[in-house]
Each structure stands twice: as C-alpha cells, then as structure tokens.
Design a protein around this motif. Structure first.
Motif, mmCIF file in Angstrom:
data_model
loop_
_atom_site.group_PDB
_atom_site.id
_atom_site.type_symbol
_atom_site.label_atom_id
_atom_site.label_comp_id
_atom_site.label_asym_id
_atom_site.label_seq_id
_atom_site.Cartn_x
_atom_site.Cartn_y
_atom_site.Cartn_z
ATOM 1 N N ARG A 80 32.936 34.145 32.736
ATOM 2 C CA ARG A 80 33.372 34.677 34.018
ATOM 3 C C ARG A 80 32.908 36.129 34.112
ATOM 4 O O ARG A 80 32.821 36.834 33.099
ATOM 5 N N PRO A 114 35.222 49.471 38.375
ATOM 6 C CA PRO A 114 35.688 48.410 37.479
ATOM 7 C C PRO A 114 36.676 48.961 36.458
ATOM 8 O O PRO A 114 36.532 50.078 35.978
ATOM 9 N N ASP A 115 37.645 48.155 36.159
ATOM 10 C CA ASP A 115 38.627 48.562 35.176
ATOM 11 C C ASP A 115 38.223 47.992 33.828
ATOM 12 O O ASP A 115 38.479 46.843 33.522
ATOM 13 N N PRO A 158 39.083 38.965 33.405
ATOM 14 C CA PRO A 158 38.117 38.886 32.302
ATOM 15 C C PRO A 158 38.807 38.680 30.967
ATOM 16 O O PRO A 158 39.968 39.016 30.793
ATOM 17 N N VAL A 170 51.476 44.972 33.288
ATOM 18 C CA VAL A 170 50.750 44.515 34.462
ATOM 19 C C VAL A 170 50.153 43.141 34.225
ATOM 20 O O VAL A 170 50.152 42.283 35.091
ATOM 21 N N LEU A 175 44.678 48.659 38.741
ATOM 22 C CA LEU A 175 43.366 48.166 39.157
ATOM 23 C C LEU A 175 43.060 46.850 38.458
ATOM 24 O O LEU A 175 42.481 45.948 39.028
ATOM 25 N N ALA A 176 43.502 46.761 37.233
ATOM 26 C CA ALA A 176 43.219 45.543 36.476
ATOM 27 C C ALA A 176 43.817 44.339 37.164
ATOM 28 O O ALA A 176 43.229 43.262 37.201
ATOM 29 N N CYS A 177 44.976 44.507 37.722
ATOM 30 C CA CYS A 177 45.637 43.384 38.368
ATOM 31 C C CYS A 177 44.987 43.073 39.706
ATOM 32 O O CYS A 177 44.792 41.932 40.065
ATOM 33 N N ARG A 178 44.656 44.110 40.423
ATOM 34 C CA ARG A 178 44.179 43.886 41.779
ATOM 35 C C ARG A 178 42.706 43.556 41.837
ATOM 36 O O ARG A 178 42.244 42.982 42.805
ATOM 37 N N GLN A 179 42.005 43.924 40.839
ATOM 38 C CA GLN A 179 40.573 43.727 40.928
ATOM 39 C C GLN A 179 40.057 42.961 39.720
ATOM 40 O O GLN A 179 39.709 43.526 38.706
ATOM 41 N N PRO A 180 40.033 41.641 39.845
ATOM 42 C CA PRO A 180 39.582 40.880 38.690
ATOM 43 C C PRO A 180 38.106 41.096 38.363
ATOM 44 O O PRO A 180 37.681 40.851 37.262
ATOM 45 N N ALA A 181 37.332 41.537 39.347
ATOM 46 C CA ALA A 181 35.906 41.655 39.082
ATOM 47 C C ALA A 181 35.496 43.106 38.955
ATOM 48 O O ALA A 181 35.645 43.865 39.895
ATOM 49 N N PRO A 182 34.995 43.489 37.812
ATOM 50 C CA PRO A 182 34.443 44.831 37.743
ATOM 51 C C PRO A 182 33.203 44.919 38.620
ATOM 52 O O PRO A 182 32.464 43.946 38.734
ATOM 53 N N ALA A 183 33.032 46.055 39.257
ATOM 54 C CA ALA A 183 31.857 46.239 40.092
ATOM 55 C C ALA A 183 30.624 46.390 39.206
ATOM 56 O O ALA A 183 30.741 46.563 38.006
ATOM 57 N N SER A 239 40.785 46.522 31.179
ATOM 58 C CA SER A 239 41.564 45.312 31.394
ATOM 59 C C SER A 239 41.181 44.207 30.411
ATOM 60 O O SER A 239 41.757 43.145 30.425
ATOM 61 N N PRO A 291 34.447 36.107 40.343
ATOM 62 C CA PRO A 291 35.906 36.028 40.349
ATOM 63 C C PRO A 291 36.324 34.950 41.336
ATOM 64 O O PRO A 291 35.796 34.878 42.437
ATOM 65 N N THR A 344 41.755 34.256 35.984
ATOM 66 C CA THR A 344 41.874 35.229 37.068
ATOM 67 C C THR A 344 41.489 36.617 36.602
ATOM 68 O O THR A 344 41.495 37.554 37.382
ATOM 69 N N CYS A 384 50.544 39.784 36.444
ATOM 70 C CA CYS A 384 49.431 39.015 36.966
ATOM 71 C C CYS A 384 49.606 37.529 36.690
ATOM 72 O O CYS A 384 49.358 36.690 37.534
ATOM 73 N N PRO A 440 27.413 48.000 37.314
ATOM 74 C CA PRO A 440 27.476 49.208 36.499
ATOM 75 C C PRO A 440 27.183 50.491 37.269
ATOM 76 O O PRO A 440 27.638 51.561 36.895
#
Lengths: 211, 270, 499
Positions: free
Chosen positions: C116, C47-48, C77, C22, A16-24, C51, C198, C75, C26, A26
């Motif tokens: 960011r 959210p991860d 955080p 990973v 997920l860290a790679c595919r989703q740079p933006a955390p949603a 990361s 992002p 790219t 990236c 809260p």
C-alpha cells in the motif's frame, strides 16, 4: 523559528497520521521532522550483534609513526573504519569530511570514546611521513584518528571483509568504492554507509543508543 | 590520439622484448603447473584509456582446478581450516558443507572433482601452503582467452558460445565432473570454462557491475578515481558475467559452484 | 548527553505515546470513505512519516502467476516484509521444449507483490544456493538509486536486505539488473509489484496476473529439447517465442483464466521484455477501464492497449457473454507463430443478443498471415500409438488451434468453421484435410450447411509428427468419425503440394 514543545509537535504529526493515510510525494515532504527520524529515507539496517569479529583478521597496519600494529590492537572502543589512498584528489577528501560530519553529530562524551581508522591501500606512496602530514593538514584529532597503510595482501583482506572494492590503475591511481564501517568495541560490524554524503543516522543512532 | 597509439605500440614492444629476454632460460614448472603467457589481454572494463590492452608477464598456473581430495589433504595438515574451526570472518556458513564431515569427503563427493564452497581466504591459505598464490584477474583472463588451438580465441564464435552455454546452463547440484577430463587449451590448462567459477586474487577489483547500468556520472559518489569506464565489446557477455559474478563476492563467501586454482611467479632475472 | 539530544528523545517519546492514542482511535473508526472525502476537499498536508509503526511487521502475501494476493485492506501504512528467493530452474517453454529460466520465486513472471502507498517495505532477496549467477532486483516502485539494484546484489547462496518506502501508487515492474541485464531479463527475471493507493483499487470479482515476455532460443520455434539462450537473436531483437507468463500454453486449456458471466475482471498486465512492446488485446472484449501505464488515471472503452517493455497496465472489464476469450498480443505473428495466446473462459448463461453485439472483435483473426517458407521435416517419424497421438495432439491443439477453433471445436459463428461434428471432415478425403492444415485455406467454404469466408493460415512450420498428432486428435474428438493420420501421409501431401 520559534520553538514549540515536543508534545505539540508530536501531537500535530499524529493527528495527520489519522487523517491522512497517504503520504504525499517526496517533493512536498519538507517539514519539521528531525533528519534522523525521517523514515522516508530508507535507513541502512543496523547489523545484529552476532556477526564475526574483524579482530580475527590476522593483518597489520603501519601508522604515521611507522609503527606496525595488528588490527586487533584497535579492540576496546567503537571504531569507524574506512579505506582510501592519500593522493586521491576527489572522493577521499569527501570521505574525511563525511567522517567529521558523523563526529559533529555525536555528543562530546560519545565522540571522545570513538576511534577512527583510515587504511590506505597505497603503501608505496602513503609513507608514515605522508600520513603524518595529512593528519595535521586536515585537522584530524591525532589522539583518536589513525591514518595507516597496509600491504597489498593485507589491504585486499581488509577490503574483502569490509565489502570495499578497489583497483590499482597502471598510472598509480586507484579506482575504489567508498564505505564507512562502524565496528563495536569487539570488532563486529554494526552499521555501514556505502558511498559518500550518505545519511549517517544508522551510525549515529548506534553510537548514541544507551548500552 | 597519436600518443595513445604510441602507448599501445610501446606496450606491445615491451611484451615482445620481455619474451625474448626470457626465452633462452628454460624453467621447470612447479608440480601440476604449466607456463602461461606472456601475452596481451584486452580487459572488458579498461580502467583508463591507456589500459585498453594490458600486458601480462609469464607465470605458472595450475593445469587443473584444486580438487576435493587435494583440499582435504590441506585441511588435515592445517586443521585450523577445518570447517568446524575456521572463523566465520574468513569462511561463511557454507564453507565445505558439501563434505560429509570436517575431515572426510564422504561417499557422495568425488575426490577428483573440483573443490567448491571455499572462501577466498581459504583458497589463499591453500595456495600459500604450496608456496603459491591465487592468480590475478589479468593472469586468469589471459589464460582463459586461449582455446585448444589459439592463444586468443575471443573472436572465435564457437569458443565464445561454448563459454556462454556454461554460464546459462542450470546449476546441477549433483556432483561436478572430475577435473582435467576435457581438452586442455593451448597452454595446457584444463577447465577454465565449463566446470566451476574460480576465485582470483583481486576479485574485489571488479567493481563495475554492481549495477551494470550505472555508467560514468551516475556512480561517481561511490567510486574514486577513473570513471566512465565502459565495456569495449558489449556483446562479450561471457566476460560480463565473470565480472558480475566476482562483483557479487566478499572474501568470506562460499558458493556451490565456486572453486579455485593456484598460480606462481616465474623466477625470472631481468 | 547534549541538550539537543535530550530534546530529540523527548520528541520521540511524546510522539510514540500520542501515536499510540491516535492509532487506536483510527482503528475504532475505519471510515475510509470519510477520510478520502476529507482528503480530496483539502490540499494534501505533508506526509506523516512517523505514522509507520517500526515494530509491527506484516509478512507480504506473495502469489505465483496468474494469481494475485488479496487487497491489503489497510487504512494506514505499515512495515511490510517481502521475502523473495531467486531460483534458476528448468521448465517447459512449449510442448517438448525446455528452457533454463532464471526466476524470482520459481515462476515466470516472478511472485506478485502487493503493498500500500506509504508502506515501508523491508525487502529480503535470497539467491538460492543452487544458482550459478549472482542476481539483484530493481523495483520500479522504488524511489532511490538503481531501484534497489545495488543494495540487493547477491551471490549464490547468500541474501541481501534493503528497505524502501512505497511513495507512489501504481503497478510497477520489477526485474533483475545484474550484468548482463538483458540476458537476465530474457531468462525470465521480471514480475509486478502493486502499490495500492489509499483506499485501494475499486473492488472487482476476479484479479489475474499476466506478463508478456520475449525469449530467444538457439533452436527455432518448437525445436524440441533443452534450448539454450541465443545472445545474437537477443541483440538483433528476433525472438523465438513471445509468450504470456513465461511459456506457451501457460494460459490455455486447464490453465485458462476463468470467470462467470457478470463478473468484473481485472488483469494486472505487465511486459517484462527484454525487447518488445505489447499491443495487448482480449479478442471479443472491450476494456471498460485501462489504467494506462499502470498509473493513476484511466482511459475508458479501450480495444488494445500498448504496454512498453518494463511497463504495465491495469485492465478492468466486465464479462457478459459466456465463451472463450483469447488474450493476444495484437502484433499477430507473435500470437499465431510465437506463442502469445492465452484464454479467459467465461461460463454462465448465454445471452444471444449480447453475444452477436460483440462479434466484431473476432475479425482480428481474419488478418492474413503471409505464407511462411515451407520447412521440410527431416526428423525421423516417431512411432506413437493412436492414443498417444491423440494425447499429444490435444496439447498442441490447445496451444495452437483452440484460439480460433475453440477448445470445444465449436469454432466462432460467422468467422471460424466448427471442427466438432464437422461434415467437412467426412466429405473430404484425408489428403484434402491435410492440405488445408499445411497450406491454409481462404475463400468461401461450407461446413455443416453454413458458409464461412475466412482465412486459415498455413501450418507447414509444424513437423509431420505434430500435424499427424493434431489431426488424429481432431478426427477422434467431438463426434468426428475417428481414424488416424500418420506422419508419412503428411509428408506425402507436403511433398506433392496438393491442396
């Protein structure tokens, strides 16, 4: 909930860290990260080990046996310190439950080492007898928990180094801030929780870190 | 409502009778001190509705802030309070750093200007050495209410403006002027406004202005006891700033504009 | 150690290893666009939070206004360290007017912070040892009690640290929240923090940082010397100054914003307040995009955008025509009488067709200012040499007159008569010229063969000295005949009421 191996969990998270740079936002952040790893809640900083020792503070406390002890007598074990007054009906019971909650998160071996010191700034009313009754009524382990009081001058000094603020009201009540401060065995402040019901992970992680 | 009014009346009566009792007994003030009070003080943040007016008993207060020269004498007498010996727990890294050496002021520091860069612990120890103590918030605020010609000048716009000007003036790191060079207030006290901030004994009782926008409910989980205390006169910004300043302090802190003066009890027999 | 505890450690270790793998993947493939597409096609996964690298720290680049730090171009955080020092400093608020500002980083507005979305921001707030007051910071970008205010409350000579996660993208105001809060803000304690989404914001050629604020001084507008804060005016919301970037003229003359024809320009605009809402407008431009309220969505083709106190907007526009463009609060007394004017200078080749197409916006200047009460200047006239008058007049012209007449004295075709090589100055006697400046001018007037029918406001609130300086400057600039105007001559016309 079925248990998965730690590696599967971590791999999923990292993908997920790679595919989703933006955390949603809260609101959608409810997922299976253990509470003490959640870094979206700012974790209070753990103080570096260079601070001064609180055991340099020349003050005394009077415990439930009526014994007057210097603060420095607590040297030698990690100590959770907080200040309170016994007749407080609202915040102070919560403070006690916060302390117990921290203890519950500790492995038995770590918990056995820990000491807890609650200092009352209401020496007139929090007599040894009152403190004795509180210890028993609230199910505190008398071997590790010390309820004590301090003179006005000593309480002000202790509050002054713990960053705790209190005001005595004319009706005998106190208006005070709540803080739980963790001292290492040498009396240096290592972590603190300001307020009630806060995430205790800073305290837990210091206590459980390999020394 | 009626009972609250009654409480006020009683509070005032107590003060007046207290004064009447004490009046016939002449008292000699300790050196450097003058008598202040009794009086009634209106706190900025009343801790409870019953405390919109608090009475303050008579006390002695230093007529001037403690000076560098006086504090040097103390440090020489009690060398554990030298800046190179006092534990950091009791005085932070800024302690007396404006002095040339641990036991000397140096040429740039005026002996008669107020001592600053002192912690609460150091200030308390100094006063204890004189068999005195730090003034309480109530005492300090009562003394500071007085202008040159009124005991309570809080409604005098010129007086309030003068205080405010000091707080909004830029901090000039250059040497502070000598103590006692202005005019004393009605009690004979100098420099409560316009020179330096001053430690009080119960500075850590100031706990409202950490984030002054938090009122009542918002901070209930940090504070026990009475909540919902709010300022009686929001325009009294000078008092606001004192509360904010005190709230920012811890007992070991020192700052370049923070000094102190001592107080003492009247040896009164009831 | 308990079994649960061991399991937790296990998770952490495995995560760390997998994360390292990973993360390197990236970095080899930073195809942000592909990730973005993927991101929009599928609902957002949770959210991860793991990361975030806990050890690698990036020092945030901070800039003073009107400059903006470069895009983060990241790219993912990161853990970002922001170090900001509060300083109480005396700086000019207008020509000859000083004010004791309280600042974040020594400027008003405070240093621009750029992070960011998803960044963990480790915030260090230091309060300079020379400060009189305690201070703190409330960042509207912070999700948490007080926006960081309670955690950053700092006595003079001390420092605080707190950490927050930048959850929401956008342009956010930060400000001091120490009692008395309005006073701290009124003394200049505000700034902007940008949390990039992002992929960042669309790239532009130039980015600038502008904030509007209202100030309350004991003396009236342009009263000289060190001015004290006036609490009563603040409470009554009667500002003495309304300015961009903390001082009158901070975006005028040599300090104007600059761009070239064809540039895309972005203004990160915020309002510090403490009281006023801005009607922000750039005369002669239309904003192509306005990210309203500093948020995610934009409106297109906007003339004037309203920005509340403690709010912001991101303004994107392309400049096509060379010239000077005035930044104003279109609540116009603020622009003309309290200082809310700046300039964006666009250089490059002209395109006459495009220029005439844009002219209508300058009608803003036709709005008539009601007559201000005549203030008789009681200050003794100064004794300046002609050269000193020219120098002083130049500064005043830049801050007061150039918004309409332009720094080059060219005026604006069709609405504002030129002062450069102006036959009006040759044909009319000094008294008439002085009268125009003192009492304003409306109705048709012919200058260099061209008719104008605009309104010039009255300038009788300026002192005799100031008017003498600015007129002497005009007479000695841009091919005009030269000469000198003395304060006594201004006083004479002021007294006679002549036009």
């Amino acid at each position: 909930m079925t248990r998965r191996s730690p590696f599967v969990w971590s791999l999923a998270l990292c993908l997920l860290a790679c595919r989703q740079p933006a955390p949603a936002p809260p609101s959608s952040s409810s997922h299976a990260v253990p509470a003490n790893q959640r870094s979206d809640v700012p974790v209070p900083a753990v103080t570096e080990a260079t601070g001064p020792s609180l055991y340099d503070l020349p003050i005394h406390v009077v415990d439930r046996a009526g014994t007057t002890r210097p603060l420095a007598a607590f040297r030698g074990a990690p100590l959770l310190v907080t200040m309170f007054y016994g007749s407080c009906a609202s915040a102070c019971p919560l403070l006690t439950s916060d302390l117990k909650r921290i203890e519950r998160q500790l492995p038995t071996g770590v918990r056995d080492q820990l000491r807890v010191l609650m200092v009352s700034f209401d020496q007139a009313r929090d007599t040894p007898a009152v403190l004795e009754r509180m210890t028993l009524d609230r199910g505190m382990d008398p071997a590790r928990w010390t309820l004590a009081s301090a003179s006005d001058d000593d309480a002000r000094s202790l509050a002054g180094v713990l960053g705790i603020r209190y005001r005595k009201l004319d009706n005998g009540e106190f208006f005070h801030s709540s803080a739980i401060v963790l001292l290492d065995r040498d009396g240096r402040i290592r972590a603190r929780l300001d307020g009630l019901g806060r995430d205790p992970s800073a305290i837990v992680s210091f206590l459980t870190a390999p020394s | 409502m009626f009972s609250r009014c009654l409480a006020h009346v009683l509070a005032c009566v107590t003060v007046l009778t207290g004064a009447a009792h004490a009046a016939p007994r002449p008292l000699k003030a300790p050196a450097g001190m003058v008598m202040v009070g009794p009086g009634v003080y209106r706190p900025l943040y009343p801790a409870s509705p019953a405390e919109r007016l608090v009475s303050v008993r008579r006390f002695y207060l230093d007529a001037r802030p403690v000076t560098n020269g006086e504090f040097l004498t103390f440090v020489r007498a009690q060398p554990e309070w030298r800046r190179d010996r006092a534990p950091r727990l009791l005085a932070d890294d800024g302690y007396l750093t404006h002095w040339a050496a641990a036991d000397a002021l140096g040429r740039d520091v005026r002996s008669a200007s107020p001592v600053t860069n002192v912690s609460w612990f150091a200030a308390k120890a100094y006063c204890a050495a004189r068999s005195a103590r730090l003034p309480s918030e109530r005492e300090w605020e009562l003394a500071a209410l007085a202008s040159e010609n009124a005991r309570d000048a809080s409604s005098d716009p010129a007086f309030v403006a003068r205080i405010l000007d000091f707080y909004s003036r830029p901090a000039l790191a250059a040497s502070l002027r000598d103590v006692g060079s202005g005019k004393p207030n009605l009690y004979g006290v100098y420099d409560l406004h316009g020179l330096v901030w001053e430690w009080i004994y119960d500075f850590s009782a100031s706990l409202v202005a950490v984030d002054s926008r938090e009122k009542g409910e918002a901070d209930r989980n940090r504070f026990c006891g009475a909540t919902g205390a709010s300022a009686q006169t929001p325009s009294d910004y000078a008092a606001f700033m004192r509360v904010a300043f005190r709230s920012s302090l811890e007992a070991a802190y020192t700052t370049s504009r923070l000094g102190f003066r001592c107080a003492a009890d009247l040896e009164e027999t009831p | 150690m308990s079994k649960d505890f061991r399991r937790t450690i296990g998770v952490l270790r495995a995560s760390a290893i997998a994360l390292a793998l990973v993360a390197s993947a990236c970095e080899q493939k930073p195809d942000v666009g592909a990730m973005q597409r993927h991101f929009t096609e599928h609902p957002a996964p949770p959210p991860d939070v793991t990361s975030v690298p806990s050890d690698d720290r990036i020092m945030a680049v901070l800039t003073s206004p009107p400059n903006v730090p470069p895009p983060t171009n990241r790219t993912k955080p990161a853990r970002v360290v922001v170090k900001l020092t509060v300083k109480e400093v005396v700086m000019p608020m207008a020509d000859g007017v000083q004010y004791s500002y309280w600042t974040f980083g020594g400027t008003v507005p405070g240093s621009f912070i750029r992070v960011r979305q998803g960044d963990v921001v480790e915030f260090h707030l230091q309060n300079d040892a020379t400060s009189t007051m305690p201070h703190n910071i409330d960042l509207h970008a912070v999700t948490g009690p007080g926006g960081g205010a309670a955690s950053s409350f700092t006595a003079p000579g001390h420092a605080s640290q707190f950490t927050f996660r930048a959850l929401n993208p956008g342009l956010f105001v930060y400000h001091c929240a120490t009692a008395p809060v309005p006073m701290h803000v009124a003394n200049g304690m505000y700034g902007l923090i940008l949390v990039e989404p992002p992929g960042g914001l669309p790239p532009v050629d130039r980015e600038y940082y502008v904030m509007e604020g209202d100030f309350y001084t004991k003396g009236k507008y342009h009263a000289k010397g060190l001015q004290a804060f006036d609490m009563d005016k603040g409470i009554e919301e009667r500002p003495t100054y309304v300015v961009f970037n903390g001082a009158e003229g901070s975006l005028l003359g040599d300090k104007s914003l600059k761009a070239y024809v064809g540039d895309s320009v972005r203004i990160f605009f915020g309002v510090g307040g403490p009281n006023l809402t801005s009607s922000f407008h750039v005369i002669g431009e239309v904003f192509d995009r306005v990210y309203m309220e500093g948020g995610t969505h934009y409106q297109e083709n906007v003339q004037t955008t309203m920005v509340p106190a403690g709010g912001s907007a991101i303004l994107d526009f392309r400049v096509q025509v060379p010239g000077a463009y005035a930044l104003v609060d279109h609540s116009l007394f603020r622009a003309f009488n309290q200082g809310a004017v700046g300039t964006l200078k666009v250089s490059g080749p002209e395109d006459k067709l495009l220029y005439s197409g844009k002219q209508e916006d300058s009608l803003a200047e036709k709005e008539q200012a009601p007559q201000a009460p005549v203030l008789v200047d009681s200050a003794p006239p100064s004794t300046l040499t002609r050269d000193e008058r020219i120098a002083a007049g130049k500064t005043l012209f830049a801050s007061t007159c150039s918004a309409c007449h332009q720094a080059t004295g060219s005026g604006l075709p069709g609405s504002i008569p030129p002062l450069a090589g102006s036959d009006f100055l040759v044909k009319n006697d000094k008294e008439r010229v002085i009268g125009v400046v003192l009492n304003g001018l409306s109705g048709p007037v012919k200058v260099n063969g061209t008719s104008f029918n605009s309104v010039m406001p009255t300038w009788n609130h300026l002192t005799n000295d100031e008017l003498a300086n600015v007129l002497t400057y005009v007479l000695n600039s841009w091919g005009n005949p030269g000469g000198e105007v003395a304060p006594a001559e201004i006083a004479k016309v002021r007294g006679s009421g002549a036009i």
